[in-house]
Design a protein around this motif. Structure first.
Motif, short mmCIF file in Angstrom:
data_model
loop_
_atom_site.label_atom_id
_atom_site.label_comp_id
_atom_site.label_asym_id
_atom_site.label_seq_id
_atom_site.Cartn_x
_atom_site.Cartn_y
_atom_site.Cartn_z
N TYR A 67 0.82 -1.23 0.00
CA TYR A 67 0.00 0.00 0.00
C TYR A 67 0.84 1.26 0.00
CZ TYR A 67 0.77 0.30 5.17
OH TYR A 67 1.31 0.39 6.43
N SER A 68 0.15 2.37 -0.30
CA SER A 68 0.73 3.68 -0.02
C SER A 68 -0.30 4.42 0.83
CB SER A 68 1.06 4.44 -1.31
OG SER A 68 -0.09 4.94 -1.89
N ILE A 69 0.21 5.19 1.79
CA ILE A 69 -0.69 5.90 2.71
C ILE A 69 -0.28 7.36 2.78
CG2 ILE A 69 0.69 5.22 4.75
CD1 ILE A 69 -1.99 5.12 6.32
N ALA A 70 -1.26 8.25 2.63
CA ALA A 70 -1.00 9.70 2.70
C ALA A 70 -1.75 10.28 3.89
CB ALA A 70 -1.46 10.38 1.41
N LEU A 71 -1.07 11.19 4.59
CA LEU A 71 -1.68 11.86 5.75
C LEU A 71 -1.52 13.35 5.64
CD1 LEU A 71 -0.11 9.22 7.26
CD2 LEU A 71 -1.48 10.19 9.05
N TRP A 72 -2.42 14.08 6.28
CA TRP A 72 -2.29 15.54 6.32
C TRP A 72 -2.78 16.05 7.67
CZ3 TRP A 72 -6.64 19.18 4.74
CH2 TRP A 72 -6.23 20.52 4.88
N SER A 73 -1.89 16.70 8.38
CA SER A 73 -2.23 17.38 9.62
C SER A 73 -1.20 18.51 9.75
CB SER A 73 -2.15 16.42 10.81
OG SER A 73 -2.25 17.12 12.03
N PRO A 74 -1.63 19.78 9.60
CA PRO A 74 -0.69 20.89 9.39
C PRO A 74 0.23 21.24 10.56
CG PRO A 74 -2.93 21.53 8.77
CD PRO A 74 -3.03 20.22 9.48
N LYS A 75 -0.14 20.88 11.79
CA LYS A 75 0.74 21.26 12.91
C LYS A 75 1.99 20.37 12.91
CE LYS A 75 -2.51 23.07 16.34
NZ LYS A 75 -2.92 22.81 17.73
N LEU A 76 3.15 21.02 12.90
CA LEU A 76 4.43 20.32 12.77
C LEU A 76 5.13 20.19 14.11
CD1 LEU A 76 5.78 22.26 9.63
CD2 LEU A 76 4.26 20.25 9.69
N ASN A 77 5.93 19.13 14.24
CA ASN A 77 6.79 19.02 15.42
C ASN A 77 8.03 19.90 15.23
OD1 ASN A 77 8.65 17.63 13.83
ND2 ASN A 77 8.06 15.61 14.59
N LYS A 78 8.94 19.86 16.19
CA LYS A 78 10.09 20.77 16.14
C LYS A 78 11.01 20.52 14.95
CE LYS A 78 10.48 22.56 20.76
NZ LYS A 78 9.59 21.81 21.65
N LYS A 79 10.97 19.31 14.40
CA LYS A 79 11.83 19.00 13.24
C LYS A 79 11.14 19.30 11.91
CE LYS A 79 15.36 17.43 15.58
NZ LYS A 79 15.79 16.07 15.83
N GLY A 80 9.90 19.80 11.97
CA GLY A 80 9.20 20.18 10.73
C GLY A 80 8.35 19.08 10.12
N ASN A 81 8.13 18.00 10.87
CA ASN A 81 7.27 16.92 10.38
C ASN A 81 5.92 16.96 11.11
OD1 ASN A 81 9.25 15.68 8.63
ND2 ASN A 81 10.32 15.06 10.51
N SER A 82 4.87 16.54 10.43
CA SER A 82 3.53 16.58 11.01
C SER A 82 3.50 15.84 12.35
CB SER A 82 2.53 15.93 10.05
OG SER A 82 1.27 15.81 10.69
N TYR A 83 3.07 16.55 13.39
CA TYR A 83 3.10 15.97 14.75
C TYR A 83 2.19 14.73 14.80
CZ TYR A 83 2.61 15.53 19.79
OH TYR A 83 2.59 15.04 21.07
N ILE A 84 0.94 14.91 14.36
CA ILE A 84 0.01 13.77 14.42
C ILE A 84 0.36 12.73 13.36
CG2 ILE A 84 -2.38 13.06 13.97
CD1 ILE A 84 -3.39 15.22 15.60
N GLY A 85 0.87 13.21 12.22
CA GLY A 85 1.23 12.28 11.14
C GLY A 85 2.23 11.24 11.61
N MET A 86 3.26 11.69 12.32
CA MET A 86 4.27 10.76 12.83
C MET A 86 3.64 9.78 13.81
SD MET A 86 7.51 11.61 11.78
CE MET A 86 8.71 11.19 13.04
#
Ligand code: GLU
Length: 304
Positions: A270-289
């Motif tokens: 599969y491939s999975i895509a996520l979107w949640s605009p609030k980022l963690n300190k390293k610039g990656n989606s907080y909830i996405g991770m």
């Protein structure tokens, strides 16, 4: 595999918890997004779909698009691409300039800003209309001819792209940019300003789960070897200086963007895509991770 049940339960639990992340504002237009948006869409090789939330809403995919640029340039140029850009993790932020001087203008990999800028330079040398060539590539991978650039985001990033301008100038001084700086920046900023939904993203990236072949049309988009190598680069370099953390916690090749998007691939599945605009300190989606860590663990679908 109860994918839908897991997706819904994990999403609901994470969305009811506190999210300390912050929306990116260094590109002013990105700061205007509703921080509470959340979407996820999983596409299987057999074209089954599982989803939750705002999965059909367009957002700025930003650096997720660097994978499309890389795939197109690699397909056209073949192995000689690696004389212009490396395949090593940078262990630095996405717009870091420090390694470029010691590496004499050769970016560590194609998924940091400097590397993606070189890829855009390559595309300009190959195509008469590189921006259209990029869209054509995405249209054929996704099966959706309506995907395009957001001109408001383009204008907004152009006003504040001081660091990327420094990167392109430094690389030009080392001879690793062959075209006019303004043109290279224009293509790079357009690449980052592509808008897609989670559904479109997961569909567009399914060829990387299928050894480079579009499973719906059977079109071989890139070779199986190129697909393997792009996945390896995503695994090692897809999450800025948090790539190790993503491999450790999630265990899938993937790529994030400062718009809060993430794409992750499980080869042959599969491939999975996520979107949640609030980022963690390293610039990656907080909830996405967090979502992907729980999802791959609870469905036992990591590559490790
Ligand atoms: N357009 C963004 C920049 O160059 C992309 C950054 C990202 O998503 O990592 O700053």
């Amino acid at each position: 595999m109860k994918f839908q049940e897991r997706i819904t339960q994990i999403a609901e639990e994470l969305l009811s918890a506190e999210n300390p992340g912050k929306v990116a504002t260094y590109i002013p237009e990105l700061g205007k997004v509703d921080p509470n948006k959340f979407g996820v869409h999983l596409t299987t090789l057999g074209d089954t779909h599982y989803y939750y939330g705002h999965s059909c809403e367009k957002f700025s995919i930003q650096s997720v698009a660097k994978v499309f640029g890389l795939a197109l340039a690699y397909r056209e140029l073949g192995e000689s691409i690696w004389t212009r850009v490396g395949v090593e993790p940078s262990g630095a932020s996405f717009s870091s300039i420090v390694q470029l001087e010691t590496n004499e203008g050769i970016p560590r990999n194609p998924l940091i800003n400097a590397g993606a800028i070189v890829i855009c330079d390559i595309l300009i040398s190959i195509f008469e209309n590189p921006k259209q060539a990029l869209l054509d590539f995405i249209h054929s991978a996704s099966g959706n001819p309506a995907i395009t650039y957001n001109s408001v985001i383009v204008a907004s990033e152009k006003e504040t792209s001081y660091t990327n301008s420094a990167l392109v100038n430094l690389m030009k001084s080392f001879g690793n940019i062959h075209n006019a700086i303004d043109e290279v920046m224009d293509v790079y900023i357009h690449l980052c300003a592509i808008e897609m939904t989670c559904k479109e993203l997961s569909r567009a990236f399914i060829f990387l789960a299928a050894h480079g072949k579009n499973p719906c049309t059977q079109e071989q988009i890139i070779t199986a070897s190129q697909s393997k190598r792009i996945l390896a680069i995503m695994q090692l370099c897809g999450f800025y200086d948090e790539a190790g953390e993503f491999a450790f916690r999630v265990g899938l090749p993937g790529k994030s963007g400062v718009g809060g998007g993430i794409i992750a691939i499980l080869p042959n599945q599969y491939s999975i895509a996520l979107w949640s605009p609030k980022l963690n300190k390293k610039g990656n989606s907080y909830i996405g991770m967090q979502f992907l860590e729980r999802f791959t663990t609870e469905t036992d679908t990591s590559i490790f």
